[in-house]
Each structure stands twice: as C-alpha cells, then as structure tokens.
Scaffold this active site. Sequence first.
Site, short mmCIF file in Angstrom:
data_model
loop_
_atom_site.label_atom_id
_atom_site.label_comp_id
_atom_site.label_asym_id
_atom_site.label_seq_id
_atom_site.Cartn_x
_atom_site.Cartn_y
_atom_site.Cartn_z
N LYS A 60 -37.35 2.46 116.72
CA LYS A 60 -37.46 2.56 115.38
C LYS A 60 -36.53 3.36 114.70
O LYS A 60 -35.98 3.28 113.58
CB LYS A 60 -38.89 3.14 115.13
CG LYS A 60 -39.92 1.95 115.58
CD LYS A 60 -41.10 2.48 115.79
CE LYS A 60 -42.14 1.48 116.16
NZ LYS A 60 -43.51 1.85 116.61
N GLN A 104 -46.99 7.52 117.16
CA GLN A 104 -46.86 6.59 117.97
C GLN A 104 -47.95 6.38 118.99
O GLN A 104 -48.51 7.51 119.31
CB GLN A 104 -45.37 6.77 118.85
CG GLN A 104 -45.11 5.68 119.70
CD GLN A 104 -44.83 4.31 118.99
OE1 GLN A 104 -43.97 4.34 118.20
NE2 GLN A 104 -45.33 3.23 119.67
N ASP A 127 -47.32 3.09 108.66
CA ASP A 127 -47.75 1.87 109.75
C ASP A 127 -48.99 1.60 109.48
O ASP A 127 -49.57 0.57 110.08
CB ASP A 127 -48.13 3.05 111.11
CG ASP A 127 -47.73 2.23 112.38
OD1 ASP A 127 -46.99 1.30 112.49
OD2 ASP A 127 -48.23 2.60 113.26
#
Length: 291
Positions: A60, A104, A127
Amino acid sequence: MTEQARQAAVLMDGTATARAIRAEIAQGVTELVGAGRPAPHLAAVLIGADPASETYVSMKQKACRWVGMDSSVHRLGTDCSQAQAEDLVARLNADEAISGILVQHPLPKHLHEPAVLDKVCAEKDIDGISRMSLGGLINGEPAFSSCTPAGIVELLDRYGVQIEGKTAVVVGRSIILGKPVAMMLLNRNATVTICHSRTSDLAGFTRQADILVAAVGKAELITGAMLKSGAAVIDAGYNRVEGRSGDVGDVEFESAKRVAGFITPVPGGVGPMTIAMLLRNTLRAAQGRIG
Ligand code: NAP
C-alpha cells in the site's frame, strides 16, 4: 446478450482497470498539490509482527508512491494494550497532516478489533470498515466504502454491466466483503440474494444471477453449470491449492468462462482493484469528501 457474445465471456481485467484508476488518482493528486494543498497522506497502523500484514502495508505504501501520495507506518508491538491501540488511532485522527487511516487487520487476538477500527473517524476511514462507515452504507449516509466491495462495483461499472433492475447473488456474508458488496448492489437497485455455508441448493440461487459475486474462500466452488448464461461473474476468492501454482479463485474459470458474459480472472481481477479503491478514498479524504 447475443449467442456469439455468450460464447466468449469478456475478461474483466482488474490489473488494467486499476492502472487506469491510478493514473486518474495521480492526476487528482497533481491538481490538489497544484492548488497549494498538501499531498494526501495515508497512515497505516501496524500492530504485531504478522508477515502478511507487513507485506500488505508495504504494497500500500508503494502504491501511494506511484500516485504521489505520502504515507507513514505507525507500529505497536504484539503485546500492546487495547488503550495503546485506541490512543494511537486517536492521535492520528487529530493529526491534520494525515488524510486517511488504515488499521491493518487482523489485529492480535487479545485486542477487540471492532473497537480499534471504530476509533477511526468517519472522515479518515478510507478502509470503510468501522461500524460507523458500515452503518453509513446501510443508511445511505456519506461514508467511505470498504475497498474490495467498492472495487467490485467499480469493475462492473467500468465494463458497462448494468446493475439496476438485475438479479445479483452474493455468495459469502463476511463483514469485509459479502455483506457490504450486497448492500452496495442493493443501493444501486439490484435485487440481491446473499448465500452462505448453510444455503441449501446453492446452484438454484446462482443460476438465477445476472451478477454473481463469489466471496467464499473455497477453490472452484462455483462451476459453469451453476451459472446463468451471460452472467457477469466476479470472483473475489484467493485460495492456495496444494500442487497448483499461484492462487485459485472461488469460480472454476475454464467452465465458467464458457457460460458467463463477463468474468474476472484470478489473479488480476478483483485483487488489484482493492488498493486502487484505497488510494481513491485517500484522495477523496484529502479533498475533504467522505465516500
Ligand atoms: P470469510 O470471512 O471466511 O467468509 C466466507 C463466507 O463464505 C462466509 O460467509 C461463509 O458462510 C461462506 N461460505 C463458506 N463455505 C461456503 C459454501 N460451501 N457455500 C456457500 N458459502 C460458503 O472470507 P472473506 O474474508 O469474506 O473472504 C472470502 C474470499 O475473498 C477469500 O478467498 C479471501 O481471500 C478473498 N478476499 C479477497 C480480497 C481481495 O481481492 N482484495 C479481499 C478480501 C477477501 P458462513 O457465514 O455461513 O460461514
């Protein structure tokens, strides 16, 4: 769809589509910076030492560099407390230099993952998986969309697959994939059925689908015989199969491509779209938009 088109399914190329989206995002970043604003900044929270998470975060960060965005990684040890994890997210929320926050996951088991994800404020939840953002998706309020589901809908749009009025079947009901993609298709006026491990007669449902999303995690569960002729088939599955190289999807590609009208390959279908959507959400956050 004509008989001729049915014989050769259109390959929905996620790699090429994601590349085109990245070019658009890079242009958006250039315009933002040209207008005197800082480059978008994605902050990744990495807790523990899971090698897969390390790899995903570094992918990312690399993607951020491609499009001219800044990124940073904020680490905590495997044994960090719930309060330390939530405090870190709170600090990143308050930091004006940061446009978007990515926690994450999976987090170490002793942490309450939803509570950490919920700490990310809606404006920075690029996200799209906090309960606030998922609630926004259900209520039709501004919220960032979870990236893999958003990538699936984007692929359908870019390949001109009509969603409104169509019958969509989503196989899988996880909170990161099956449920949000079903809700996004419903919000676009598809008639949606969600199947799962207790569904009896799975094929009876999948054969009705104009749009079939496989989000299961079981190699080649969906075969061509389970599809409606001309269907758009989106395979989100990534499965390791002993004795075979590379990843295998949830759809048996060889039989499915003879029946489908559109089909995603694995790899190179849904996978590349996820990071493209993460970058798009980060740009939008930097532009002051939500969703
Ligand atoms: P998950 O949390 O394990 O959920 C799997 C879902 O499939 C569950 O809802 C389960 O039903 C259902 N299921 C299992 N066996 C089934 C069967 N025989 N028939 C019908 N439904 C069945 O998985 P996930 O996180 O959603 O991921 C699904 C797949 O997508 C995985 O292969 C994963 O690697 C992949 N994935 C790809 C991306 C990407 O491309 N970027 C991102 C995320 C995930 P129950 O709810 O009844 O257990």
